[in-house]
Design an enzyme around this catalytic site. Sequence first.
Site, short mmCIF file in Angstrom:
data_model
loop_
_atom_site.label_atom_id
_atom_site.label_comp_id
_atom_site.label_asym_id
_atom_site.label_seq_id
_atom_site.Cartn_x
_atom_site.Cartn_y
_atom_site.Cartn_z
N HIS A 128 -17.98 -54.83 24.94
CA HIS A 128 -18.29 -54.25 23.63
C HIS A 128 -17.21 -54.74 22.65
O HIS A 128 -16.08 -54.99 23.07
CB HIS A 128 -18.22 -52.72 23.79
CG HIS A 128 -18.69 -51.93 22.62
ND1 HIS A 128 -17.92 -51.73 21.50
CD2 HIS A 128 -19.84 -51.26 22.40
CE1 HIS A 128 -18.58 -50.96 20.65
NE2 HIS A 128 -19.76 -50.67 21.16
N ASP A 205 -13.03 -49.75 30.48
CA ASP A 205 -13.78 -49.11 29.40
C ASP A 205 -14.91 -48.34 30.08
O ASP A 205 -15.89 -48.92 30.56
CB ASP A 205 -14.31 -50.22 28.47
CG ASP A 205 -15.38 -49.73 27.50
OD1 ASP A 205 -15.83 -48.57 27.62
OD2 ASP A 205 -15.79 -50.52 26.64
N GLN A 208 -19.79 -46.13 29.17
CA GLN A 208 -21.13 -45.95 29.74
C GLN A 208 -21.08 -45.38 31.15
O GLN A 208 -21.98 -44.66 31.57
CB GLN A 208 -21.89 -47.29 29.76
CG GLN A 208 -22.12 -47.90 28.38
CD GLN A 208 -23.03 -47.04 27.50
OE1 GLN A 208 -23.87 -46.29 27.99
NE2 GLN A 208 -22.86 -47.15 26.20
N LYS A 231 -20.95 -39.65 24.63
CA LYS A 231 -21.88 -40.33 25.56
C LYS A 231 -22.08 -39.53 26.83
O LYS A 231 -22.73 -39.94 27.77
CB LYS A 231 -21.34 -41.73 25.89
CG LYS A 231 -21.23 -42.60 24.63
CD LYS A 231 -21.15 -44.04 24.94
CE LYS A 231 -20.70 -44.86 23.76
NZ LYS A 231 -21.82 -45.36 22.95
N CYS A 369 -23.25 -54.31 19.51
CA CYS A 369 -21.78 -54.53 19.43
C CYS A 369 -21.30 -55.42 20.57
O CYS A 369 -20.20 -55.23 21.11
CB CYS A 369 -21.01 -53.21 19.43
SG CYS A 369 -21.30 -52.23 17.99
N1 PLP Z 1 -17.50 -49.58 25.02
C1 PLP Z 1 -18.78 -49.47 25.36
C2 PLP Z 1 -19.26 -50.13 26.60
C3 PLP Z 1 -19.66 -48.73 24.55
O1 PLP Z 1 -20.94 -48.62 24.90
C4 PLP Z 1 -19.16 -48.12 23.38
C5 PLP Z 1 -20.08 -47.42 22.47
O2 PLP Z 1 -21.22 -47.78 22.29
C6 PLP Z 1 -17.81 -48.26 23.09
C7 PLP Z 1 -17.01 -48.99 23.93
C8 PLP Z 1 -17.21 -47.60 21.90
O3 PLP Z 1 -17.24 -46.23 22.05
P1 PLP Z 1 -16.89 -45.25 20.84
O4 PLP Z 1 -17.71 -45.73 19.68
O5 PLP Z 1 -17.28 -43.91 21.33
O6 PLP Z 1 -15.42 -45.39 20.59
#
Ligand code: PLP
Length: 411
Positions: A128, A205, A208, A231, A369
């Site tokens: 992401h 990270d 998900q 999430k 993203c």
């Molecule tokens: N990493 C992954 C794999 C994500 O799916 C997301 C959000 O869609 C993020 C990071 C970023 O998360 P947040 O927007 O809650 O900081």
Amino acid sequence: MAKLESTIDVQEIRKDFPILSQKVHGKNLIYFDNAATTQKPQSVIEAISNYYKTENANIHRGIHSLAEKATHDYEETRKSVKAFLNAKHAEEIIFTRGVTEAINLVANSYGRAFVNEGDEIVISTMEHHSNIVPWQMLCEQRNAKLKVIPINDKGEIIFEEYLKLLSPKVKLVSVVHVSNALGTINPVKEIIEAAHKFNIPVMLDGAQASSHFDIDVQALDCEFYAFSAHKLYGPTGIGALYGKKELLDKMPPYQGGGEMIKDVSFEKTTYNELPYKFEAGTPNIADTVALKAAFEYIEKIGKTNMAAHEDALLKYATEQLLTIDGLRIIGTAEHKVSIASFVIEGVHHQDLAIILDREGIAVRTGHHCTQPLMSRFGILGTTRASFAFYNTFEEIDVFIKALHKAVGMLR
Ligand code: PLP
């Protein structure tokens, strides 16, 4: 494929989520955008409003009863995060706005302390943007290099290529546990073990992964783990970073301000102990308190039950999607969570999303993203349906029917 019997009573569960009974454009809402954010059960909504109704106060410094109650509940959530991740110590849990802020914290703080000219940071092709851009910024500041693990056509990390990137120059490996765009579950235990052979710390990270299966940071032995509450059926604007204590202790504060200090004079400031060293300013107290309610809700349903239903939905949806002429699934990894990303020949995903919305169906379209990942597949974006345990097989039937209709209109 038959619609598998579920171990949970989905119709009963749906009553816990007020938003799901809404109509959109006169149609029953079908919410298949759970990878972007999940819906919130009544208990979480009530926890937020109860906090403001009964205990709102600023935490840690107050002596009065409300401040003590708010501080107590805030710190209780820290203990539940510790349990949720199976961390060893509560002070290894730092509250952040979510995964993005957690990664930025590590990039800035760990980066400042440990990354120098010529060093390398390793990420993967399926990250992401939140797990790309902070490292790019760091590499630019420190004259370090960003190295990227390639993936195969199914959307899986090519492990031999990963191993080739490891060397004493690498100061951190930061990879996604589960891809938001593909659904791939990465072999993080093996990734960590390989990095540790070179004494390289690993950040995961978990944006998900945390809603789909149990996370055990001690068993994984990762140095950092991040998740976002929104999430996980919890509120937006709150999440956490787990970090191994011995590493966090060596890292400088990320932001300066209130709470993160022990003593301030114009000559010198000394910093507070963990975890407060990393929690400058008044935090998001209400949503932190409500996160505990989200954990309790998940516990009540049971992650294994949730995952079993979601897996059955994914299998059914995948089979049905493949009946659509010209449809290609992007992300066909062996190990996947309930995310179905696809492209359809001759149909633009944006047009598709507009038509689906008219049918009350919420899906996500675009690059999710993950622009470098889309480039890897030679596409600009996909349509992504992501399922949660409150979704039903009947909703998938409506979705597939709407897709057939939309494709007919758009081709
Ligand atoms: N990493 C992954 C794999 C994500 O799916 C997301 C959000 O869609 C993020 C990071 C970023 O998360 P947040 O927007 O809650 O900081």
